[in-house]
Design a protein around this motif. Structure first.
Motif, short mmCIF file in Angstrom:
data_model
loop_
_atom_site.label_atom_id
_atom_site.label_comp_id
_atom_site.label_asym_id
_atom_site.label_seq_id
_atom_site.Cartn_x
_atom_site.Cartn_y
_atom_site.Cartn_z
N LEU A 1 -4.91 72.09 -61.33
CA LEU A 1 -3.85 72.29 -60.36
C LEU A 1 -4.39 72.60 -58.96
O LEU A 1 -3.64 72.92 -58.06
N HIS B 1 -2.44 77.36 -67.26
CA HIS B 1 -2.80 76.70 -66.01
C HIS B 1 -4.32 76.69 -65.88
O HIS B 1 -5.00 77.57 -66.36
N TRP C 1 3.41 84.85 -56.21
CA TRP C 1 3.07 83.52 -56.72
C TRP C 1 4.34 82.82 -57.16
O TRP C 1 5.11 83.35 -57.96
N VAL D 1 -5.76 82.93 -59.29
CA VAL D 1 -5.90 82.09 -58.10
C VAL D 1 -7.06 82.58 -57.25
O VAL D 1 -7.12 83.74 -56.87
N THR E 1 6.55 75.91 -57.02
CA THR E 1 6.03 75.23 -55.84
C THR E 1 4.52 75.36 -55.70
O THR E 1 3.94 74.82 -54.75
N GLN E 2 3.88 76.09 -56.66
CA GLN E 2 2.43 76.31 -56.61
C GLN E 2 2.02 76.93 -55.27
O GLN E 2 1.10 76.45 -54.59
N THR E 3 2.73 78.02 -54.90
CA THR E 3 2.49 78.64 -53.59
C THR E 3 2.16 80.12 -53.74
O THR E 3 2.85 80.85 -54.45
N ALA F 1 5.39 79.71 -59.17
CA ALA F 1 4.82 78.69 -60.07
C ALA F 1 5.45 77.32 -59.83
O ALA F 1 4.79 76.29 -59.98
N SER G 1 -2.87 71.23 -55.64
CA SER G 1 -1.46 71.48 -55.36
C SER G 1 -1.19 72.90 -54.89
O SER G 1 -0.07 73.20 -54.48
N ILE G 2 -2.16 73.78 -54.92
CA ILE G 2 -1.93 75.18 -54.54
C ILE G 2 -1.92 75.34 -53.04
O ILE G 2 -2.81 74.86 -52.34
N TYR H 1 -7.90 77.26 -56.11
CA TYR H 1 -7.77 76.77 -57.48
C TYR H 1 -7.50 77.91 -58.45
O TYR H 1 -7.67 79.08 -58.12
N LEU H 2 -7.04 77.53 -59.64
CA LEU H 2 -6.78 78.49 -60.70
C LEU H 2 -7.92 78.47 -61.71
O LEU H 2 -8.35 77.39 -62.13
#
Length: 210
Positions: free
Chosen positions: A28, A24, A135, A54, A139-141, A137, A31-32, A48-49
């Motif tokens: 992305l 990652h 985390w 994160v 749902t990127q939440t 992955a 989308s987080i 962001y990653l």
């Protein structure tokens, strides 16, 4: 010594899911999402990653729903100080260590400046404050705080663990034919679903997903 939690097929005692994922990157960022104790948190600068870690704007930490949390910015030393209950955390921009009380802790990624905002590694800050961090992955939440992690993260981890247990097992040595019925107990490392131990009678096998 690492501690393990026992997995059952109807419930699990799982805590924060690891926030390090290979492959990652900052693509992305948009989308987080971040969820605190009072629900989703918005910010004018997106999390962001970076190399699997994160980072979130420092103002998000102040919106997690933690009572009596205070933050201050030292522009001279480019560092943030966060006080919560009896905990004092110091995070300095581009410094590889964060400070909890008087003790330094290595950071997966240092705090950084982006669009005029201080971006901090959310897992380090959240756990330093004594809150579980999870985390998802799919749902990127990112969820921070026991009230949100308890239902969301545990259910996601439980489903993943059950899926893993359904995979075929390949052993590097001959299997022992115990015969008859026996009790099988599976142990997962806390927050993990990609490796586990299986206890069968007087034998323990280790499995890792590949």
């Amino acid at each position: 010594m690492r501690k393990f939690k026992t997995l059952t097929f109807i419930a699990t005692a799982a805590l924060g899911i690891s926030m390090v994922f290979g492959g990652h990157n900052q693509a992305l960022a948009s989308s987080i999402k971040v969820v605190g104790k009072n629900g989703p948190i918005s910010s004018d600068v997106a999390p962001y990653l970076k190399k699997g870690t994160v980072l979130v704007p420092i103002n998000i930490i102040g919106k997690l729903g933690l009572s009596n949390l205070n933050m201050s910015w030292d522009n001279t030393h480019k560092q943030v100080r966060i006080s919560y209950r009896k905990i004092m955390i110091t995070v300095k921009v581009n410094e590889k260590y964060g400070i909890i009380g008087d003790e330094g802790t290595p950071l997966a990624q240092p705090a950084q400046m982006k669009h005029g905002r201080v971006m901090v590694p959310v897992r380090f800050v959240g756990e330093a404050l004594g809150e579980p961090v999870a985390w998802d992955a799919e749902t990127q939440t990112v969820t921070v705080g026991s009230s949100t992690v308890s239902s969301h993260a545990k259910s996601a981890l439980t489903l993943e663990r059950i899926r893993v247990l359904s995979l075929p097992r390949v052993s590097l040595k001959d299997q022992i034919n115990a015969g008859g019925l026996m009790t099988v107990v599976c142990y997962f490392p806390v927050g993990r679903a990609d490796e586990y131990f299986v206890k069968e009678e007087n034998r323990i096998d280790y499995y890792k997903v590949r």
